[in-house]
Scaffold this active site. Structure first.
Site, PDB file in Angstrom:
ATOM      1  N   GLN A   1      98.774 -33.011  49.479  1.00  0.00           N
ATOM      2  CA  GLN A   1      97.919 -33.775  50.393  1.00  0.00           C
ATOM      3  C   GLN A   1      96.912 -34.687  49.698  1.00  0.00           C
ATOM      4  O   GLN A   1      96.612 -35.774  50.185  1.00  0.00           O
ATOM      5  CB  GLN A   1      97.263 -32.844  51.399  1.00  0.00           C
TER       6      GLN A   1
ATOM      7  N   ASP B   1      98.457 -38.135  49.108  1.00  0.00           N
ATOM      8  CA  ASP B   1      99.106 -38.801  50.238  1.00  0.00           C
ATOM      9  C   ASP B   1      98.542 -40.208  50.484  1.00  0.00           C
ATOM     10  O   ASP B   1      97.640 -40.412  51.303  1.00  0.00           O
ATOM     11  CB  ASP B   1      98.967 -37.920  51.486  1.00  0.00           C
TER      12      ASP B   1
ATOM     13  N   TYR C   1     107.920 -36.605  62.035  1.00  0.00           N
ATOM     14  CA  TYR C   1     108.041 -38.033  62.378  1.00  0.00           C
ATOM     15  C   TYR C   1     108.757 -38.212  63.713  1.00  0.00           C
ATOM     16  O   TYR C   1     109.338 -37.272  64.253  1.00  0.00           O
ATOM     17  CB  TYR C   1     108.834 -38.772  61.289  1.00  0.00           C
TER      18      TYR C   1
ATOM     19  N   ARG D   1     104.946 -35.220  52.419  1.00  0.00           N
ATOM     20  CA  ARG D   1     103.564 -35.218  52.907  1.00  0.00           C
ATOM     21  C   ARG D   1     103.129 -33.916  53.560  1.00  0.00           C
ATOM     22  O   ARG D   1     101.940 -33.664  53.698  1.00  0.00           O
ATOM     23  CB  ARG D   1     103.379 -36.372  53.895  1.00  0.00           C
TER      24      ARG D   1
END
Ligand code: NAD
Length: 399
Positions: A130, A133, A231, A124
């Site tokens: 993008q 996504d 993340y 991502r």
């Protein structure tokens, strides 16, 4: 060389109203030389009728004929079990297939020689990925809808209202987890006039929350939970406990709590314990976007259900909010699908190339083998049916 035939199936999962491709997507795929086949009624749940697909140039077929003719099938979620037996080697299946949590599906498609492609695995952070996504586009729809669902269950006004009948206080909304869904929820709650706070374990989220005009909740425990690739990482047991305890004080002061926390490859962290819910005021609402069969962020939330607790708090197990935004979510997903298909097709044919970074992320199995190392690591041998404990997230992100 024959024309690539791309088929769009009608979703069969309970309560799923989205469709993988809208009529605009049909035109996009025709522009790269593909023929588009659409199952009768595929778009009905998202208000795209059969005529609009036909007008865009698609051919409408019943499911059996559609699957027999398809080179590549597009779906939102995993295929229904009864169609697996009808698929043949060399066909492709593309969707949000959550391979990490669907080992049986991975095995079934791999064994049949079907090329399994899942949007969950998209890298991502790549700029060129993008437009593909789908996790972000669907999370955005979920975050928006979460606020509307909360408002529907909240028996008071969101904004401060000054009327002849008195003044109402604005709702105090707390959003836990400020990724794509959380930030969209913060913006939406602000637009409805609530006083909004956000919290995330990643320090980078602080400025994003503040830039939306919300307050960022600082915990004294000072947990810095940034993991890989932007993340969060999984917290240690001690960190988790400190976080839950400190959050409890804040949660009890809010009218509405929306939770969106996920850690890729893990069960969602519990942020709101049953004890914390017991401390909330009657009439409060908690919307758990992470609620799934694997667990959720809120103890006591049940996916797909609204539970009223003994102290008058509504716990909404918001399992599939994008489906409740069927038209917008499908339009966005359709763009993501068309962009990925354009990337996968070369000279009018599906061209699998595992040297390509995007393809390495999304192609799960090909030519009868699991080619995604992340999925191969969690898909146990055929004799074992359950995934390893704690090794899968609800959306099954791979990167
Ligand atoms: P996600 O769905 O994996 O998780 C949602 C949020 O929960 C995340 O912000 C995460 O930090 C948070 N979280 C996890 N455990 C938590 C805990 N114990 N307490 C509090 N919060 C917790 O995340 P996402 O929405 O998919 O986005 C993750 C990241 O990827 C973000 O940094 C986002 O900006 C980034 N992203 C980047 C791009 C890009 O570069 N194009 C695209 C999409 C997302």
């Amino acid at each position: 060389m024959s024309t690539l035939r791309i088929a769009v199936v009608k979703e069969t999962a309970a309560h799923e109203r989205r469709v993988a491709l809208d009529p605009d997507g049909v035109k996009r795929l025709q522009a790269i030389g593909a023929q588009v086949l659409v199952e009768v009624g595929a778009g009905a749940g998202a208000w795209f009728d059969d005529e609009s697909y036909q007008a865009a140039g698609a051919q409408l077929l019943q499911r059996g004929e559609l699957l027999a003719q398809a080179d590549l099938v597009l779906s939102v979620g995993p295929p229904a079990e009864d169609v697996l037996g009808t698929l043949r080697a060399g066909q492709g299946w593309l969707g949000l297939l959550a391979p990490l949590t669907n080992p049986e599906l991975v095995r079934a498609l791999t064994d049949r020689g079907v090329t399994m492609i899942s949007l969950d695995g998209l890298p991502r952070t790549l700029t060129r990925a993008q437009s593909m996504d789908a996790l972000s586009s669907q999370a955005s729809a979920a975050g928006y809808k979460a606020v509307l669902v909360a408002a529907e269950h909240y028996d008071r006004f969101f904004p401060m209202l000054m009327t002849a009948a008195g003044t109402s206080k604005p709702a105090a909304v707390l959003v836990l987890g400020a990724g794509v869904a959380g930030l969209q929820a913060i913006g939406t709650a602000r637009r409805l006039g609530a006083v909004v706070s956000g919290y995330d374990v990643r320090p980078a989220a602080r400025d994003e929350v503040k830039s939306l005009g919300a307050k960022f909740l600082e915990l004294k425990a000072g947990i810095a939970g940034a993991g890989e690739g932007g993340y969060a990482r999984e917290l240690t047991a001690e960190e988790r406990q400190a976080q839950q305890q400190e959050l409890a004080e804040h949660i009890a002061r809010h009218d509405i709590v929306i939770t969106t926390a996920q850690v890729p490859g893990r069960v969602p962290p519990v942020l709101v314990t049953a004890d914390t819910v017991a401390r909330m005021r009657p009439g409060s609402v908690v919307v758990d976007l992470a609620a799934s069969r694997l667990g959720g962020n809120v103890e006591g939330s049940v996916p797909g259900e609204t539970v009223l607790t003994g102290n008058g708090v509504r716990l909404v197990g918001a399992a599939n909010l994008p489906s409740q935004m069927a038209t917008s979510a499908s339009q966005a997903l359709s763009r993501n699908m068309a962009a990925l298909v354009q990337h996968l097709v070369s000279d009018g044919q599906l061209a699998i190339d595992l040297e390509d970074e995007i393809q390495r992320g999304v192609v799960i199995s090909h030519g009868g083998e699991i080619v995604s190392p992340a999925v191969a690591a969690v898909v146990a041998p055929a004799s074992v049916t359950a995934p390893p404990a704690g090794a899968a997230s609800s959306e099954g992100q791979l990167s």
